[in-house]
Design a protein around this motif. Structure first.
Motif, short mmCIF file in Angstrom:
data_model
loop_
_atom_site.label_atom_id
_atom_site.label_comp_id
_atom_site.label_asym_id
_atom_site.label_seq_id
_atom_site.Cartn_x
_atom_site.Cartn_y
_atom_site.Cartn_z
N PHE A 232 78.17 -64.26 -21.13
CA PHE A 232 77.43 -65.50 -21.32
C PHE A 232 76.58 -65.84 -20.08
N GLU A 233 77.22 -65.79 -18.92
CA GLU A 233 76.52 -66.22 -17.70
C GLU A 233 75.33 -65.31 -17.41
N SER A 234 75.51 -64.01 -17.59
CA SER A 234 74.41 -63.08 -17.37
C SER A 234 73.29 -63.30 -18.38
N GLU A 235 73.65 -63.56 -19.63
CA GLU A 235 72.65 -63.78 -20.68
C GLU A 235 71.83 -65.03 -20.39
N PHE A 236 72.49 -66.09 -19.93
CA PHE A 236 71.80 -67.35 -19.67
C PHE A 236 70.99 -67.31 -18.38
N PHE A 237 71.60 -66.81 -17.30
CA PHE A 237 71.00 -66.96 -15.97
C PHE A 237 70.49 -65.66 -15.37
N GLY A 238 70.80 -64.51 -16.00
CA GLY A 238 70.37 -63.23 -15.46
C GLY A 238 71.33 -62.73 -14.39
N HIS A 239 71.07 -61.52 -13.90
CA HIS A 239 71.90 -60.95 -12.84
C HIS A 239 71.06 -60.01 -12.00
N ILE A 240 71.59 -59.66 -10.83
CA ILE A 240 70.91 -58.69 -9.97
C ILE A 240 71.65 -57.36 -10.07
N ARG A 241 70.99 -56.34 -9.63
CA ARG A 241 71.57 -55.01 -9.69
C ARG A 241 72.86 -54.95 -8.88
N GLY A 242 73.90 -54.39 -9.49
CA GLY A 242 75.18 -54.24 -8.82
C GLY A 242 76.06 -55.47 -8.87
N ALA A 243 75.64 -56.52 -9.59
CA ALA A 243 76.45 -57.74 -9.64
C ALA A 243 77.80 -57.49 -10.32
N PHE A 244 77.84 -56.55 -11.23
CA PHE A 244 79.08 -56.20 -11.90
C PHE A 244 78.92 -54.79 -12.48
N THR A 245 79.99 -54.23 -12.97
CA THR A 245 79.94 -52.88 -13.53
C THR A 245 78.98 -52.84 -14.71
N GLY A 246 78.04 -51.93 -14.64
CA GLY A 246 77.04 -51.81 -15.70
C GLY A 246 75.73 -52.50 -15.40
N ALA A 247 75.68 -53.28 -14.32
CA ALA A 247 74.43 -53.96 -13.94
C ALA A 247 73.60 -52.99 -13.12
N VAL A 248 72.86 -52.11 -13.81
CA VAL A 248 72.13 -51.05 -13.12
C VAL A 248 70.74 -51.49 -12.68
N ARG A 249 70.30 -52.68 -13.08
CA ARG A 249 69.00 -53.19 -12.66
C ARG A 249 69.01 -54.71 -12.73
N ASP A 250 68.05 -55.31 -12.07
CA ASP A 250 67.91 -56.76 -12.16
C ASP A 250 67.53 -57.17 -13.58
N ARG A 251 68.05 -58.32 -14.01
CA ARG A 251 67.72 -58.80 -15.34
C ARG A 251 67.41 -60.29 -15.29
N VAL A 252 66.36 -60.68 -15.99
CA VAL A 252 65.97 -62.08 -16.07
C VAL A 252 66.74 -62.74 -17.21
N GLY A 253 67.33 -63.90 -16.95
CA GLY A 253 68.08 -64.61 -17.97
C GLY A 253 67.18 -65.41 -18.90
N ARG A 254 67.78 -65.92 -19.97
CA ARG A 254 67.00 -66.64 -20.98
C ARG A 254 66.43 -67.94 -20.43
N PHE A 255 67.14 -68.59 -19.50
CA PHE A 255 66.59 -69.82 -18.93
C PHE A 255 65.29 -69.53 -18.17
N GLU A 256 65.29 -68.44 -17.41
CA GLU A 256 64.10 -68.09 -16.64
C GLU A 256 62.96 -67.67 -17.56
N LEU A 257 63.28 -66.96 -18.64
CA LEU A 257 62.25 -66.58 -19.59
C LEU A 257 61.61 -67.80 -20.25
#
Length: 632
Positions: free
Chosen positions: A385-410
């Motif tokens: 949920f938190e990643s989907e809403f707010f996004g994450h940076i690379r390496g934030a957790f297992t499987g986060a291979v790249r930066d991702r923009v969350g839905r709020f930022e979009l």
């Protein structure tokens, strides 16, 4: 006209006028102040030779004209002051066009108002002239080398005179011997390094200001380009290095280390350096601006990718269909709330068109030029949920291979539609509340706080008031969302809209499936109006599409599920829209779902599954099974 004739007019300059003989002399003549960094005057021919207007040349530093040959000019000027006259063909000058021309310079000294000045007569040395002069140059080479040694000794020994000559130069200049020890430092260079010139003379200059890289790591003497010039006799330049001040601070520089050669051996080097802090700051600002543009471009590309994905999602319909009282009420409410930025909470059963209402609100708002981003909260795993809403940076957790923009930022600047808001985990609701209150959030794994301007439209098929009382939903978040509540009516509450909706789907789906020309009989319309529609509009759409596929002729074959009557309630009453109790509706929905599961032999999703039969999305069916406590 001889050079002496041309120079005779300089005496009048002492009285503040420019002599006609000087001004119109065919030879290019310039006055050099040996104690400053500016030309005192020039005639017309000199301006034409260098390609500058006179006022620009008078304002231009000599170091700018002669560039990396400034040290050679200093040596030549010092020799002229000592002997009273001199000549050289070893200097070149920067023209305004950017071309660098080779010069022959005849020089003599002249006292004007008690100050000793140097008169320069400039000749452009062409290639043909250069070839013609080779024989003469060869004859005078021996004498020239002897004179050069004398000039070099004068430059190294006459610190007092050099101090006067270089005191007005803005760039830092110093000389070193072949051991790397400072033999001369001009005031500007010492000031930039935080030293007094006398404190630097005789010391290893590398250890004073060039001992470390920008990151603080050791800079060995043998790697220093300044010292390399002393060993290999080649001019070395530095572009991306730093010099260190006496107080331990550093500043970026560009420098040139030019070897000094006498008697065929390297006796030292002259170093000219410049503080480029301001330029680097400007470059960093430009780079930051470029990075921001890249981030914006990436964000727009991600928004575009999201919107392209949304285009391929078939929406129920592009406009609200119906003229019943509940629909007219919804339209009026949309007209009232859309122009504002108020949060809207849409209540209603699954399949009633809550997303359509959200789109209508967005399209009628001042944010319509920005994206409407949809999040189905029932389809997101709790840990994401938190990643989907707010996004994450690379390496934030297992499987986060790249930066991702969350839905709020979009959705920044636009509208965020939170479908099935009641499915959000309780521990994430506080973070969602913070974004709604402060407009700030952090990506997962990042400490940087980002700001967004987002309007929230939420939808739910739950009774959030009851969820709050059961401690499954935060009360403060509920009040933040429920600023303007809207009730999306169930299809059974608007029977007069069933016929136009059925005809609308018949035309829309028939065109998509290339099955045009089909028709609904009046008896079929009456059957549709007599059915309670537990799946609401989505179920009606599904029934029409299935009829188009299975019917052979022009007339549609409508296939409706059996309606199970409740104890004490006749089938006629159960099938009559508008008079069922909530308990009857819930039981009817449960029975209808169980019937679909039985007919599909327990298959939930995919072709021929219960979700397709009921006209529901897989996530909505999963939510319904959980709500009705049905184990599939």
């Amino acid at each position: 006209m001889t050079d002496d004739d041309c120079l005779s007019g300089w005496a009048d300059l002492a009285y503040g006028s420019r002599h006609m003989v000087f001004e119109h002399c065919s030879e290019a003549i310039a006055l050099l102040d040996p104690y400053g960094d500016r030309l005192g005057d020039l005639n017309i021919a000199a301006c034409q030779l260098l390609g500058y207007p006179r006022h620009e040349l008078l304002a231009l530093p000599v170091s700018k004209l002669f560039g990396h040959q400034l040290a050679d000019l200093i040596v030549f000027s010092q020799a002229v002051l000592e002997k009273g006259r001199g000549w050289t063909d070893g200097l070149s000058c920067n023209c305004k066009s950017g071309e660098r021309i080779e010069l022959e310079i005849s020089a003599t000294t002249l006292s004007i108002k008690g100050q000793l000045q140097i008169i320069l007569v400039l000749h452009e040395r062409s290639e043909k002239q250069y070839q013609r002069d080779q024989a003469d140059t060869a004859r005078t080479m021996r004498c020239g080398l002897l004179e050069w040694r004398n000039i070099l000794n004068l430059f190294q020994e006459s610190e007092r005179d050099n101090q006067l000559l270089l005191s007005a130069v803005g760039d830092g200049i110093y000389s070193i011997d072949n051991q790397g020890l400072a033999t001369f430092v001009n005031p500007a260079g010492a000031r930039m390094l935080g030293w007094q010139p006398k404190d630097m003379i005789g010391k290893n200059i590398h250890r004073i200001h060039h001992h470390s890289h920008a990151d603080g790591s050791h800079y060995p003497v043998e790697d220093c380009p300044i010292y390399r010039a002393v060993h290999d006799g080649v001019v070395h330049e530095g572009r991306q290095e730093v010099f260190w001040r006496r107080d331990g601070s550093s500043f970026p520089v560009e420098f040139t280390s030019t070897p000094v050669i006498a008697d065929s051996r390297i006796v030292g080097a002259v170093v000219v350096f410049r503080d480029i802090t301001e330029r680097r700051t400007t470059e960093l600002q430009l780079q930051t601006a470029l990075d921001e543009l890249k981030d914006l471009k990436k964000r727009l590309e991600e928004q575009n990718a999201y919107l392209q994905e949304e285009i391929h999602i078939e929406h129920n319909y592009r406009e609200i269909v119906g003229q019943s009282e509940p629909i007219l009420k919804i339209i009026k409410q949309i007209d009232v709330v859309a122009p504002t930025d108020a949060s809207v909470l849409i209540h209603g059963e699954s399949g009633t068109g809550k997303e359509l209402i959200a789109r209508a609100i967005h399209q009628a708002s001042k944010r319509s030029g920005h994206p409407l981003i949809r999040v189905n909260c029932a389809a997101i795993p709790a840990e994401l949920f938190e990643s989907e809403f707010f996004g994450h940076i690379r390496g934030a957790f297992t499987g986060a291979v790249r930066d991702r923009v969350g839905r709020f930022e979009l959705a920044d600047g636009g509208t965020l539609f939170l479908d099935e808001i009641g499915e959000i985990p309780l521990d994430l609701q506080s973070k969602l509340l913070r974004v709604l209150q402060e407009g700030q959030f952090e990506r997962v794994g990042e400490e940087r706080t980002r700001k967004v301007d987002v309007r929230i439209v939420a939808a739910t098929n739950r009774n959030l008031r009851h969820e709050v009382e059961a401690k499954r939903f935060r009360e403060d978040l509920y009040f933040r969302l429920n600023v303007f509540p809207l009730q999306s009516p169930a299809l059974r509450e608007r029977p007069m809209d069933i016929a136009p909706l059925a005809l609308h789907f018949l035309q829309q789906i028939g065109g998509r499936l290339n099955l045009t020309g089909r028709r609904l009989l009046q008896s079929d319309l009456e059957r549709l109006q007599g059915y309670p529609w537990p799946g609401n509009i989505r179920e009606l759409q599904n029934v029409i599409e299935r009829a188009l596929i299975t019917s052979q002729g022009r007339d549609l074959k409508i296939d409706l599920p059996e309606v199970t009557a409740q104890p004490g309630v006749s089938p006629a009453i159960s099938a009559t829209p508008g008079i069922l109790t909530d308990e009857q509706i819930r039981q009817l929905e449960r029975d209808n779902t169980l019937a679909a599961l039985a007919q599909c032999h327990g298959k939930l999703f995919g072709k021929g599954g219960a979700a397709e039969m009921l006209g529901l999305k897989p996530t909505t069916l999963a939510s319904r099974l959980k709500r009705l406590n049905i184990e599939a």
